[in-house]
Design a protein around this motif. Sequence first.
Motif, PDB file in Angstrom:
ATOM      1  N   ASN A   1       0.862  -1.176   0.000  1.00 54.57           N
ATOM      2  CA  ASN A   1       0.000   0.000   0.000  1.00 54.57           C
ATOM      3  C   ASN A   1       0.898   1.226   0.000  1.00 54.57           C
ATOM      4  N   ARG A   2       0.381   2.302  -0.579  1.00 53.10           N
ATOM      5  CA  ARG A   2       1.121   3.561  -0.572  1.00 53.10           C
ATOM      6  C   ARG A   2       0.205   4.630   0.011  1.00 53.10           C
ATOM      7  N   ILE A   3       0.750   5.420   0.907  1.00 51.20           N
ATOM      8  CA  ILE A   3       0.007   6.512   1.535  1.00 51.20           C
ATOM      9  C   ILE A   3       0.547   7.828   0.994  1.00 51.20           C
ATOM     10  N   THR A   4      -0.372   8.671   0.532  1.00 48.89           N
ATOM     11  CA  THR A   4      -0.001  10.018   0.085  1.00 48.89           C
ATOM     12  C   THR A   4      -0.811  11.011   0.906  1.00 48.89           C
ATOM     13  N   ILE A   5      -0.117  11.917   1.574  1.00 44.15           N
ATOM     14  CA  ILE A   5      -0.795  12.906   2.415  1.00 44.15           C
ATOM     15  C   ILE A   5      -0.889  14.218   1.656  1.00 44.15           C
ATOM     16  N   HIS A   6      -2.131  14.656   1.463  1.00 46.94           N
ATOM     17  CA  HIS A   6      -2.420  15.942   0.831  1.00 46.94           C
ATOM     18  C   HIS A   6      -2.920  16.898   1.917  1.00 46.94           C
ATOM     19  N   GLU A   7      -3.112  18.126   1.561  1.00 39.14           N
ATOM     20  CA  GLU A   7      -3.567  19.117   2.539  1.00 39.14           C
ATOM     21  C   GLU A   7      -4.961  18.797   3.082  1.00 39.14           C
ATOM     22  N   ASP A   8      -5.859  18.309   2.223  1.00 36.92           N
ATOM     23  CA  ASP A   8      -7.247  18.090   2.610  1.00 36.92           C
ATOM     24  C   ASP A   8      -7.647  16.623   2.726  1.00 36.92           C
ATOM     25  N   ARG A   9      -6.746  15.700   2.363  1.00 36.77           N
ATOM     26  CA  ARG A   9      -7.094  14.290   2.362  1.00 36.77           C
ATOM     27  C   ARG A   9      -5.837  13.421   2.423  1.00 36.77           C
ATOM     28  N   ILE A  10      -6.048  12.180   2.768  1.00 34.19           N
ATOM     29  CA  ILE A  10      -4.994  11.174   2.734  1.00 34.19           C
ATOM     30  C   ILE A  10      -5.478  10.090   1.782  1.00 34.19           C
ATOM     31  N   ALA A  11      -4.655   9.740   0.807  1.00 36.75           N
ATOM     32  CA  ALA A  11      -5.007   8.692  -0.150  1.00 36.75           C
ATOM     33  C   ALA A  11      -4.183   7.448   0.167  1.00 36.75           C
ATOM     34  N   ILE A  12      -4.860   6.313   0.202  1.00 41.66           N
ATOM     35  CA  ILE A  12      -4.184   5.029   0.387  1.00 41.66           C
ATOM     36  C   ILE A  12      -4.449   4.208  -0.864  1.00 41.66           C
ATOM     37  N   GLU A  13      -3.388   3.919  -1.589  1.00 43.38           N
ATOM     38  CA  GLU A  13      -3.486   3.094  -2.783  1.00 43.38           C
ATOM     39  C   GLU A  13      -3.120   1.669  -2.411  1.00 43.38           C
ATOM     40  N   GLY A  14      -3.944   0.728  -2.818  1.00 49.01           N
ATOM     41  CA  GLY A  14      -3.679  -0.673  -2.564  1.00 49.01           C
ATOM     42  C   GLY A  14      -3.227  -1.369  -3.837  1.00 49.01           C
ATOM     43  N   GLU A  15      -2.227  -2.191  -3.702  1.00 50.06           N
ATOM     44  CA  GLU A  15      -1.691  -2.901  -4.858  1.00 50.06           C
ATOM     45  C   GLU A  15      -2.704  -3.890  -5.443  1.00 50.06           C
ATOM     46  N   LEU A  16      -3.470  -4.570  -4.579  1.00 51.05           N
ATOM     47  CA  LEU A  16      -4.439  -5.561  -5.027  1.00 51.05           C
ATOM     48  C   LEU A  16      -5.651  -4.869  -5.638  1.00 51.05           C
ATOM     49  N   PHE A  17      -5.950  -5.174  -6.876  1.00 49.63           N
ATOM     50  CA  PHE A  17      -7.081  -4.639  -7.642  1.00 49.63           C
ATOM     51  C   PHE A  17      -6.975  -3.131  -7.862  1.00 49.63           C
ATOM     52  N   LEU A  18      -5.793  -2.563  -7.688  1.00 46.92           N
ATOM     53  CA  LEU A  18      -5.584  -1.135  -7.900  1.00 46.92           C
ATOM     54  C   LEU A  18      -6.606  -0.305  -7.124  1.00 46.92           C
ATOM     55  N   SER A  19      -6.849  -0.682  -5.883  1.00 50.61           N
ATOM     56  CA  SER A  19      -7.842  -0.032  -5.032  1.00 50.61           C
ATOM     57  C   SER A  19      -7.329   1.301  -4.509  1.00 50.61           C
ATOM     58  N   GLU A  20      -8.249   2.189  -4.203  1.00 50.11           N
ATOM     59  CA  GLU A  20      -7.871   3.442  -3.566  1.00 50.11           C
ATOM     60  C   GLU A  20      -8.909   3.802  -2.520  1.00 50.11           C
ATOM     61  N   ARG A  21      -8.413   4.314  -1.429  1.00 52.78           N
ATOM     62  CA  ARG A  21      -9.258   4.785  -0.337  1.00 52.78           C
ATOM     63  C   ARG A  21      -8.856   6.220  -0.032  1.00 52.78           C
ATOM     64  N   VAL A  22      -9.846   7.073   0.195  1.00 51.98           N
ATOM     65  CA  VAL A  22      -9.593   8.475   0.521  1.00 51.98           C
ATOM     66  C   VAL A  22     -10.126   8.753   1.922  1.00 51.98           C
ATOM     67  N   ILE A  23      -9.295   9.396   2.734  1.00 58.20           N
ATOM     68  CA  ILE A  23      -9.688   9.830   4.069  1.00 58.20           C
ATOM     69  C   ILE A  23      -9.641  11.356   4.050  1.00 58.20           C
ATOM     70  N   TYR A  24     -10.791  11.981   4.203  1.00 58.29           N
ATOM     71  CA  TYR A  24     -10.843  13.449   4.203  1.00 58.29           C
ATOM     72  C   TYR A  24     -10.445  13.977   5.575  1.00 58.29           C
ATOM     73  N   ILE A  25      -9.525  14.940   5.582  1.00 55.47           N
ATOM     74  CA  ILE A  25      -9.044  15.516   6.848  1.00 55.47           C
ATOM     75  C   ILE A  25      -9.256  17.030   6.872  1.00 55.47           C
ATOM     76  N   ASP A  26     -10.257  17.489   6.109  1.00 55.74           N
ATOM     77  CA  ASP A  26     -10.511  18.925   5.990  1.00 55.74           C
ATOM     78  C   ASP A  26     -11.688  19.404   6.834  1.00 55.74           C
ATOM     79  N   GLY A  27     -12.161  18.570   7.759  1.00 54.57           N
ATOM     80  CA  GLY A  27     -13.228  18.989   8.664  1.00 54.57           C
ATOM     81  C   GLY A  27     -14.626  18.676   8.177  1.00 54.57           C
ATOM     82  N   ARG A  28     -14.765  18.099   7.015  1.00 49.95           N
ATOM     83  CA  ARG A  28     -16.113  17.777   6.522  1.00 49.95           C
ATOM     84  C   ARG A  28     -16.751  16.669   7.364  1.00 49.95           C
ATOM     85  N   VAL A  29     -18.044  16.511   7.204  1.00 53.87           N
ATOM     86  CA  VAL A  29     -18.791  15.444   7.866  1.00 53.87           C
ATOM     87  C   VAL A  29     -19.263  14.464   6.798  1.00 53.87           C
TER      88      VAL A  29
END
Length: 173
Positions: free
Chosen positions: A33-61
């Motif tokens: 997995n690869r983690i990329t930290i952006h100003e408003d979100r954190i992206a986690i890329e998974g090698e299996l099935f080229l998956s991606e998960r986004v975690i928003y860290i900008d205060g949204r609900v």
Amino acid sequence: REMQAQYDVTRDSPAGRCVPYPTPTFLGVPYLNRITIHEDRIAIEGELFLSERVIYIDGRVHPQGGELSNQGHSIGHWEDDVLVVETTQLEEHRSALIDGAPMGANRRVTERFRLSEDRRRLLIDFVVEDPDYLAEPFVGTMEWDYSPHLELIGIDCDPEVSARPWGGLGGSL
């Protein structure tokens, strides 16, 4: 337990239909997995099935009535050096935690990400609550080793080929 006992991995596995594992299992499959930290979100890329998960860290609900998805909707905030993440709006999945054990769309996953003392491992504690299938919360922990020398290659999946008998090999064994 009854649904798990009826589970046939060759017929029922979502992974066999190219459906990635959702959170938190997404973090525990033994691929890179690869983690990329952006100003408003954190992206986690998974090698299996080229998956991606986004975690928003900008205060949204979480959006009201938001669309369900495989990785759900994740929002995070920092508590000192710990990233606390809450994920909702997850699609139902037949093997979200244990092969054959279903998980419902009303589940909530809470994770706590922190670095080990030597800063070489990412420690992930999680709690899964699912009023549809769990009598009590499922609690677990995972560790990732920091391995910058390894390259994320991406392991894709073709649903058409995967649907063929014997995973596209044809014939019989």
